[in-house]
Design a protein around this motif. Structure first.
Motif, short mmCIF file in Angstrom:
data_model
loop_
_atom_site.label_atom_id
_atom_site.label_comp_id
_atom_site.label_asym_id
_atom_site.label_seq_id
_atom_site.Cartn_x
_atom_site.Cartn_y
_atom_site.Cartn_z
N GLY A 51 0.82 -1.21 0.00
CA GLY A 51 0.00 0.00 0.00
C GLY A 51 0.85 1.25 0.00
O GLY A 51 2.06 1.21 0.25
N LEU A 52 0.22 2.36 -0.28
CA LEU A 52 0.89 3.66 -0.36
C LEU A 52 0.23 4.63 0.62
O LEU A 52 -1.00 4.73 0.68
CB LEU A 52 0.77 4.22 -1.78
N VAL A 53 1.07 5.31 1.40
CA VAL A 53 0.62 6.43 2.22
C VAL A 53 1.19 7.68 1.58
O VAL A 53 2.41 7.84 1.51
CB VAL A 53 1.09 6.30 3.68
N PHE A 54 0.32 8.57 1.10
CA PHE A 54 0.78 9.74 0.35
C PHE A 54 0.41 11.01 1.12
O PHE A 54 -0.76 11.25 1.43
CB PHE A 54 0.13 9.78 -1.03
N VAL A 55 1.44 11.80 1.44
CA VAL A 55 1.26 13.07 2.16
C VAL A 55 1.09 14.16 1.12
O VAL A 55 1.98 14.37 0.29
CB VAL A 55 2.47 13.37 3.07
N THR A 56 -0.04 14.86 1.16
CA THR A 56 -0.38 15.74 0.04
C THR A 56 -0.12 17.22 0.28
O THR A 56 -0.18 18.00 -0.66
CB THR A 56 -1.87 15.58 -0.31
N ASP A 57 0.10 17.64 1.54
CA ASP A 57 0.16 19.08 1.78
C ASP A 57 1.47 19.49 2.45
O ASP A 57 2.23 18.66 2.94
CB ASP A 57 -1.01 19.51 2.68
N THR A 75 2.33 26.00 -2.02
CA THR A 75 3.10 25.62 -3.21
C THR A 75 2.47 24.39 -3.86
O THR A 75 2.20 23.40 -3.18
CB THR A 75 4.55 25.28 -2.82
N PRO A 76 2.19 24.44 -5.16
CA PRO A 76 1.55 23.28 -5.81
C PRO A 76 2.50 22.09 -5.85
O PRO A 76 3.72 22.24 -5.72
CB PRO A 76 1.27 23.80 -7.23
N PRO A 77 1.97 20.89 -6.01
CA PRO A 77 2.82 19.70 -6.08
C PRO A 77 3.84 19.82 -7.21
O PRO A 77 3.56 20.37 -8.28
CB PRO A 77 1.82 18.58 -6.37
#
Length: 449
Positions: free
Chosen positions: A84-90, A95-97
């Motif tokens: 599985g993947l844990v993705f931190v988005t902020d 600032t945009p990704p």
């Protein structure tokens, strides 16, 4: 009450041992899978990975992309085998990704079924960006940390548990596959009791003739040489591209190079098998002969002289893969790692690595050709013997009176029905064990993705 997967597996193996002890041993011989792994990626993944440290029987791998193509490639490689993947988005800003973050998320959709998303600053999750680039994950759960750290840890544990259930289901499928092979053999035995006349052996005679006239050694030589040539050319092109790139981290660049080499070898070797097997065996014969072919290949490929380890090259059991091909044939493909010597110059080390890998390509495909030659020669002998025995069975029953032949047919049909009843029970067991759900944001489960 949920079924106990281990109890179902033990029951299936016990039944299979009674029919074919070697087939049961073959299922049990499958290598144990390592602990499920979870990749933590996105922004500031190390901090979130630290929060997940020690989560129920799972390995946590932070995968920061950072600057440079090598770091992005290494992060993508991490995704290939993860549960599985844990993705931190902020972040702390709006600032945009970045482009590497976007590429990593897109690549994740190719490999990773379960994704969990984390925000540390509600309102800065970039959910529109997520839905644009990874619509597969549009219904994935979100967690705010630190307030929902406990729920996130539970969801990670749930993903690991689901992965283990999938592995149990795969073992049950292995038992079922062995039973299907036996069912096919019983089908021939039943057919022999009902056949009569000289024409009844014609199908076996035709297949026997085809085996005797097949030019499979020529096909094998051609496919092995084609694979070697393509692998050599792709290696050359990649080495040229590396010379045109700045090397910020030599160790990481070599690790990526070894990973590419191992995956290419696995893919090309599987293609050789998929091209050669049908030139000599039809799908039914290759299915029935998969076990002896696999045993011969396993002995030949794992017993071949290993490359001497040096300062640069290390033979890696951890990188060794079982490649399962479409004709039910398994290949054991040894993996390598590349490690630079302390203080080594990048240009010289990369040049040496290219030479070593080119040499290994030649050694591997020559060894694969020899192993397949021995395995298929033995398979042709075994299949010819099976066809001869089937023809003899037909002739033997043709000489019997109808009532006696009918008694034999009834006994064989009853044995097959008992086996098919067990296969149906295995089907039910697989459905019981195989999970169809994914973690939800409360740490429980929600509908699968």
């Amino acid at each position: 009450m949920p079924a106990d997967p281990q109890a179902l597996i033990e029951a299936g193996l016990a039944y299979l041992r009674g029919l074919d002890p070697e087939a049961a041993a073959d299922v049990e011989r499958r290598p144990d899978d390592p602990r499920p792994s979870i990749v933590v990626a996105g922004r500031a993944p190390d901090a979130v990975a630290a929060l997940l440290s020690g989560a129920a029987d799972v390995t946590i791998h932070p995968a920061p992309v950072g600057p440079g193509a090598a770091r992005l490639e290494a992060a993508v490689h991490r995704l290939e085998d993860t549960a599985g993947l844990v993705f931190v988005t902020d972040t702390d800003t709006d600032t945009p990704p970045t482009e590497p973050e976007t590429i990593l998320l897109i690549e994740a959709t190719k490999y990773v079924r379960f994704a969990l998303f984390v925000t540390t600053n509600p309102g800065r999750e970039h959910r529109g960006w997520l839905h644009t680039h990874a619509p597969r994950y549009k219904d994935s759960p979100w967690y705010e940390v630190p307030p929902q750290t406990a729920e996130l840890r539970q969801a990670v544990a749930d993903v690991a548990a689901i992965t283990r259930l999938h592995r149990h289901a795969d073992t049950l499928r292995g038992i079922r596959s062995a039973c299907i092979r036996i069912d096919d053999e019983l089908g021939d035995a039943i057919l022999a009791t009902g056949a009569a006349g000289p024409a009844a052996v014609d199908p076996a005679d035709r297949e026997r003739s085809r085996l005797a006239t097949s030019d499979w050694p020529g096909t094998l030589a051609t496919e092995a040489e084609r694979a070697r040539s393509i692998a050599t050319e792709q290696l050359h092109q990649h080495m040229v591209s590396l010379r045109d790139q700045p090397i910020d981290d030599l160790a990481l660049t070599l690790a990526n190079l070894a990973h590419r080499f191992n995956r290419s070898t696995e893919f090309r070797s599987g293609r050789v098998v998929e091209q050669v097997i049908p030139s000599v065996l039809d799908p039914r014969a290759s299915f029935r002969l998969a076990r002896p072919i696999n045993a011969r290949l396993r002995a030949a490929l794992t017993g071949r002289p290993r490359r001497a380890e040096g300062d640069l090259v290390v033979m890696s059991p951890a990188a060794t893969r079982i490649v399962r091909t479409r004709p039910s044939i398994d290949l054991t493909v040894p993996g390598i790692n590349l490690h630079p010597a302390p203080g080594a110059a990048a240009d010289a080390t990369l040049a040496e690595a290219g030479d070593v890998l080119a040499e290994e390509i030649g050694r591997w495909y020559a060894g694969l050709r020899d192993a397949l030659t021995a395995a298929l020669a033995e398979a042709v002998e075994l299949r010819t013997a099976q066809l001869d025995a089937h023809a003899a069975d037909i002739r033997s029953f043709a000489s019997l009176a109808d009532p006696e032949r009918g008694d034999h047919r009834a006994a064989r049909t009853a044995a097959r029905e008992a086996l098919r009843d067990r296969i149906r029970r295995l089907d039910s067991a697989i459905l019981e064990v195989r999970p169809t759900t994914a973690p939800d944001r409360r740490g429980g489960v929600a509908g699968g993705q």
